[in-house]
Design an enzyme around this catalytic site. Structure first.
Site, PDB file in Angstrom:
ATOM      1  N   SER A  45       0.826  -1.203   0.000  1.00 29.30           N
ATOM      2  CA  SER A  45       0.000   0.000   0.000  1.00 29.30           C
ATOM      3  C   SER A  45       0.865   1.260   0.000  1.00 29.30           C
ATOM      4  CB  SER A  45      -0.932  -0.004   1.212  1.00 29.30           C
ATOM      5  OG  SER A  45      -0.171  -0.029   2.401  1.00 29.30           O
ATOM      6  N   CYS A  46       2.165   1.081   0.252  1.00 27.55           N
ATOM      7  CA  CYS A  46       3.090   2.218   0.220  1.00 27.55           C
ATOM      8  C   CYS A  46       3.247   2.720  -1.218  1.00 27.55           C
ATOM      9  CB  CYS A  46       4.465   1.811   0.728  1.00 27.55           C
ATOM     10  SG  CYS A  46       4.492   1.295   2.442  1.00 27.55           S
ATOM     11  N   VAL A  47       3.676   3.977  -1.333  1.00 25.50           N
ATOM     12  CA  VAL A  47       3.932   4.538  -2.655  1.00 25.50           C
ATOM     13  C   VAL A  47       5.400   4.937  -2.746  1.00 25.50           C
ATOM     14  CG1 VAL A  47       3.396   6.417  -4.264  1.00 25.50           C
ATOM     15  CG2 VAL A  47       1.572   5.374  -2.935  1.00 25.50           C
TER      16      VAL A  47
END
Lengths: 161, 217
Positions: free
Chosen positions: A28-30
């Site tokens: 879910s990290c960018v």
């Protein structure tokens, strides 16, 4: 020999030519990559959450989209990059598990992407390429010699941005 | 103040004991269901910086099958089951009643079997935890992902980051020798719930500077 620098969760780093920046296992990290082609300076942020206003812990600007983008930009400019030359690419923001249903407020991945887009727009930065959303984890590398971002997903061939 | 960093030895012991009881119940259930001997290691309790959590399981790019459930009620926690691919397939084969090594992909049926297993194990774990602490707990439906360990872990733990830079992880390793399968499961109490859990265990004590203050890993 090029050195590979790992950018861990909520870190931000820059690297000079011949070096490679890498963020492993973006869920879910960018991952935000900035690249100045003239001086071959690359920068990468591994952003975990969209918004620092709800946070109790603010010691680490790299954690939140709204604080990581200006911090990375400042770091790039301090190392000689010019804002108008920057090429920005973003990767990640997947929804790995769908137990929270389709409520977008509970989908951190897509909230991260939106927050990153807003923060970039605020500083006049355009996104040159992106590979966001979906439900696959990604590993990215930014080659500071060429500015190419390699995106690796599990079980799929590597592709370039 | 970060509650997690100020836990003393007594509090960590109490949490480890809860993990032990929960995992013990889960192992018994697993053993009865598979009709196999199940081995369980003593739960490991660790306080890990969120950025380094992948290192604890051997690398961010390791392909793993993860089944994730939320626990809510009086306290909220996350539960994550991680299996190496081959173990996941062996367990799925076993649950579906197929011959060994017949499954080759984690498809819908295999995924469903693994989710059901997570449901049953979490049920047992949470029941024991809840009976011991007198706290009400319910679990969500499970979600499944087959991906890089790093991507699975950071998705599960991301929103803890709003409150702290560390996670308290109670990790148990279970193995079923006959079908050559291992799995790890992780209980991660939300930082807000930690104080409540400690109160319920009767080891409140705030952050006394006892002999246990060097317990950060």
């Amino acid at each position: 020999m090029s050195t590979v620098f790992r950018v861990g969760m909520s870190e931000l780093k820059t690297a000079t030519p011949k070096d490679v920046l890498m963020a492993l296992g973006l869920g879910s990290c960018v991952g935000v990559c900035m690249y100045d082609p003239l001086i071959k300076l690359g920068g990468m942020a591994h952003i975990m959450l969209p918004d620092s206003s709800q946070a109790r812990e603010l010691s680490n600007p790299g954690k939140f989209a709204d604080t990581a983008i200006p911090a990375l930009l400042e770091l790039m400019e301090k190392n000689g990059a010019l804002r108008r030359r920057l090429i920005v690419k973003i990767v990640g923001g997947a929804q790995m598990f769908s137990i929270s249903g389709n409520d977008p407020r509970l989908n951190i991945g897509s909230r991260n992407v939106t927050a990153v887009e807003e923060a970039l727009a605020k500083y006049g930065l355009k996104i040159a390429a992106r590979s966001v959303g979906g439900n696959l984890g990604k590993t990215i590398t930014l080659d500071t010699e060429t500015g190419i971002v390699n995106v690796k997903t599990f079980n799929c061939p590597v592709f370039q941005l | 103040m970060d509650v997690i960093l100020n836990l003393n030895e007594l509090q960590l012991d109490a949490l480890r004991e809860v993990g032990n009881i929960g995992a013990g119940h889960a192992a018994t259930v697993l053993s009865q269901m598979l009709n196999q001997r199940v081995e369980m290691e003593v739960p490991r309790i660790s306080i890990v910086p969120l950025g380094e959590i992948c290192e604890t399981i051997g690398g961010a790019e390791l392909p793993m099958v993860g089944v994730y459930m939320r626990v809510f009620g009086d306290v909220t926690c996350r539960m994550l089951y991680l299996y190496p691919r081959n173990s996941a397939l062996s367990i799925a084969d076993f649950m579906i009643g197929r011959p060994k090594r017949e499954s080759v992909v984690i498809g819908e049926i295999e995924g469903s079997a693994l989710k059901e297993l997570a449901n049953i194990l979490t049920g047992a774990y949470v029941y024991a935890f809840s009976a011991f602490t007198k706290l009400n707990m319910l679990s969500s439906v499970p979600g499944l992902a087959f991906d890089m360990a790093g991507a699975i872990l950071n998705s599960v733990l991301a929103d803890i980051g709003e409150q702290t830079d560390y996670a308290l992880v109670i990790e148990t390793k279970l193995s079923v020798a006959d079908i050559n399968a291992t799995g790890h499961f992780f209980l991660v109490p939300d930082p807000d719930s930690l104080t409540l859990i400690l109160d319920a265990l009767g080891v409140k004590g705030g952050c006394q500077q006892s002999s246990g203050s060097e317990c950060q890993n």
